[in-house]
Design an enzyme around this catalytic site. Structure first.
Site, PDB file in Angstrom:
ATOM      1  N   HIS A 106     119.916   6.427 -51.773  1.00  0.00           N
ATOM      2  CA  HIS A 106     119.147   5.229 -51.957  1.00  0.00           C
ATOM      3  C   HIS A 106     118.645   5.207 -53.093  1.00  0.00           C
ATOM      4  O   HIS A 106     117.251   5.927 -52.751  1.00  0.00           O
ATOM      5  CB  HIS A 106     118.658   4.968 -50.747  1.00  0.00           C
ATOM      6  CG  HIS A 106     116.991   3.645 -50.359  1.00  0.00           C
ATOM      7  ND1 HIS A 106     116.864   2.805 -51.608  1.00  0.00           N
ATOM      8  CD2 HIS A 106     115.902   3.642 -49.500  1.00  0.00           C
ATOM      9  CE1 HIS A 106     116.068   1.813 -50.838  1.00  0.00           C
ATOM     10  NE2 HIS A 106     115.915   2.423 -50.124  1.00  0.00           N
TER      11      HIS A 106
ATOM     12  N   ARG B 199     110.421  -3.368 -46.869  1.00  0.00           N
ATOM     13  CA  ARG B 199     109.994  -3.133 -48.272  1.00  0.00           C
ATOM     14  C   ARG B 199     110.483  -2.858 -48.913  1.00  0.00           C
ATOM     15  O   ARG B 199     110.471  -3.263 -49.921  1.00  0.00           O
ATOM     16  CB  ARG B 199     108.914  -1.379 -48.184  1.00  0.00           C
ATOM     17  CG  ARG B 199     108.179  -1.172 -47.003  1.00  0.00           C
ATOM     18  CD  ARG B 199     107.612   0.418 -47.140  1.00  0.00           C
ATOM     19  NE  ARG B 199     108.968   0.247 -45.845  1.00  0.00           N
ATOM     20  CZ  ARG B 199     108.535  -0.211 -44.480  1.00  0.00           C
ATOM     21  NH1 ARG B 199     106.899  -0.722 -44.417  1.00  0.00           N
ATOM     22  NH2 ARG B 199     109.222   0.172 -43.435  1.00  0.00           N
ATOM     23  N   THR B 200     111.400  -2.679 -49.013  1.00  0.00           N
ATOM     24  CA  THR B 200     112.727  -2.704 -50.182  1.00  0.00           C
ATOM     25  C   THR B 200     113.338  -3.438 -50.202  1.00  0.00           C
ATOM     26  O   THR B 200     113.743  -4.239 -52.063  1.00  0.00           O
ATOM     27  CB  THR B 200     114.074  -1.835 -49.619  1.00  0.00           C
ATOM     28  OG1 THR B 200     113.578  -0.174 -49.822  1.00  0.00           O
ATOM     29  CG2 THR B 200     115.192  -1.716 -50.435  1.00  0.00           C
TER      30      THR B 200
ATOM     31  N   ARG C 129     121.788  -3.744 -49.726  1.00  0.00           N
ATOM     32  CA  ARG C 129     122.164  -2.152 -48.054  1.00  0.00           C
ATOM     33  C   ARG C 129     122.894  -2.922 -47.139  1.00  0.00           C
ATOM     34  O   ARG C 129     122.889  -4.021 -46.953  1.00  0.00           O
ATOM     35  CB  ARG C 129     119.940  -2.825 -47.801  1.00  0.00           C
ATOM     36  CG  ARG C 129     120.486  -2.057 -46.527  1.00  0.00           C
ATOM     37  CD  ARG C 129     118.694  -2.252 -46.216  1.00  0.00           C
ATOM     38  NE  ARG C 129     117.805  -0.671 -47.204  1.00  0.00           N
ATOM     39  CZ  ARG C 129     116.703  -0.347 -47.404  1.00  0.00           C
ATOM     40  NH1 ARG C 129     116.447  -0.487 -45.755  1.00  0.00           N
ATOM     41  NH2 ARG C 129     116.544   0.282 -47.712  1.00  0.00           N
TER      42      ARG C 129
ATOM     43  N   LYS D  37     130.714 -14.481 -37.918  1.00  0.00           N
ATOM     44  CA  LYS D  37     132.393 -15.016 -38.130  1.00  0.00           C
ATOM     45  C   LYS D  37     133.513 -14.013 -38.330  1.00  0.00           C
ATOM     46  O   LYS D  37     134.687 -14.736 -38.009  1.00  0.00           O
ATOM     47  CB  LYS D  37     131.983 -17.308 -38.483  1.00  0.00           C
ATOM     48  CG  LYS D  37     130.667 -17.267 -38.013  1.00  0.00           C
ATOM     49  CD  LYS D  37     131.158 -18.823 -38.980  1.00  0.00           C
ATOM     50  CE  LYS D  37     129.290 -19.760 -38.642  1.00  0.00           C
ATOM     51  NZ  LYS D  37     129.742 -21.083 -39.242  1.00  0.00           N
TER      52      LYS D  37
END
Length: 310
Positions: free
Chosen positions: A136, A58-59, A108, A86
């Protein structure tokens, strides 16, 4: 006074005036999103990178749609396909993407504080799309937009937040913003999921009936198993549903005009039964998703103008 920072990291940074500025602008963008032509030229030529080091549906989609509706060049970056696998450091990754003339990072990350860490080391805008168990902020703002849309005001409102409070960045951002607005906040969840919640200064409920009764809005939270360090937060799913889940029977204790919110994804039959989640009279879950695009358009608008001094 308008919000003046180039970054949005925490709802702690927002005054009442800042919140209303964002919500009022989001209202304009929601109206735009209801038109056939859902486009604004505001960010034409601006590069927005969705930097997601953690899974999201969703975000990430919401931010991508928001950026594209503002006419920006929106790019999705995921850690699973990046050089972080890596051994590249977070800052080296950001600096490399920044060197491609990136204007805005939507970030995020699974580590609390990662968004602030990056924001202090890049001249680009950084918008926190969720950092560990910390915050958030855009989810809280879309929740507030949805609540305001229903009630027309935040005056004399009571909101209950129920579930995994200890691990929830959504809960934290909502608590900070709601306390700024003068909203009464009640908290409830299993004891293992309520650790240290007294520091928020909210009312702590003793059972589900107390949490549901008298609230204008109820925010149900998903169990954050990915953040619980392999601990067992409750004996069984059945018991969680019985004592901490929201069902039609529990809703008999609620106010007549109450609304139900959930940040998603829903675990049906655990924290929220389908007979509640799918009831259009009380459930605002899909409205939250719709409102999220408008709120994120408003935030992109504001932080970019702040970056450029517009």
């Amino acid at each position: 006074m308008a919000y003046s920072k180039k970054d949005l990291i925490s709802t702690k940074d927002l005054t009442t005036e800042d919140i209303y500025q964002i919500l009022n602008l989001a209202k304009d963008y929601k109206n735009l999103n209801l038109q056939n032509e859902k486009k604004s030229p505001l960010l034409k030529g601006v590069t927005v990178v969705n930097s997601f080091f953690e899974n999201s549906t969703r975000t990430r989609t919401s931010f991508e749609i928001a950026a594209k509706r503002l006419s920006s060049d929106a790019i999705n970056f995921t850690a699973s396909n990046s050089s972080t696998n890596k051994g590249e450091t977070l800052i080296d990754t950001i600096k490399n993407i920044e060197s491609m003339q990136t204007d805005i990072f939507i970030m995020r990350h699974s580590s609390s504080g990662a968004a602030q860490f990056v924001a202090s080391r890049t001249p680009s805008c950084v918008i926190n799309a969720g950092d560990g168990c910390n915050e958030h902020p855009t989810q809280a703002l879309l929740d507030l937009f949805t609540i305001h849309e229903k009630f027309g005001s935040f005056n004399n409102l009571t909101v209950s937040i129920i579930g995994d409070i200890a691990h929830s960045r959504v809960a934290r951002s909502n608590i900070y913003a709601m306390q700024t607005l003068g909203i009464k906040v009640k908290l409830f969840g299993p004891p293992q999921m309520m650790q240290y919640t007294k520091v928020f200064g909210c009312e702590i409920c003793k059972d589900m009936d107390e949490a549901v009764s008298g609230s204008d809005a109820i925010i149900m939270l998903r169990i954050q198993l990915e953040r619980s360090d392999d601990e067992t937060p409750f004996p069984s799913i059945r018991e969680y549903c019985r004592y901490f889940g929201l069902s039609k029977t529990r809703m008999q204790k609620a106010k007549e005009n109450v609304i139900i919110l959930h940040p998603g994804p829903i675990n049906r039959g655990v924290e929220l039964n389908s007979d509640v989640a799918d009831d259009p009279r009380i459930s605002t879950i899909l409205s939250q998703v719709e409102n999220g695009v408008a709120v994120r358009m408003a935030i992109l608008d504001i932080v970019y103008k702040n970056l450029k001094g517009l």
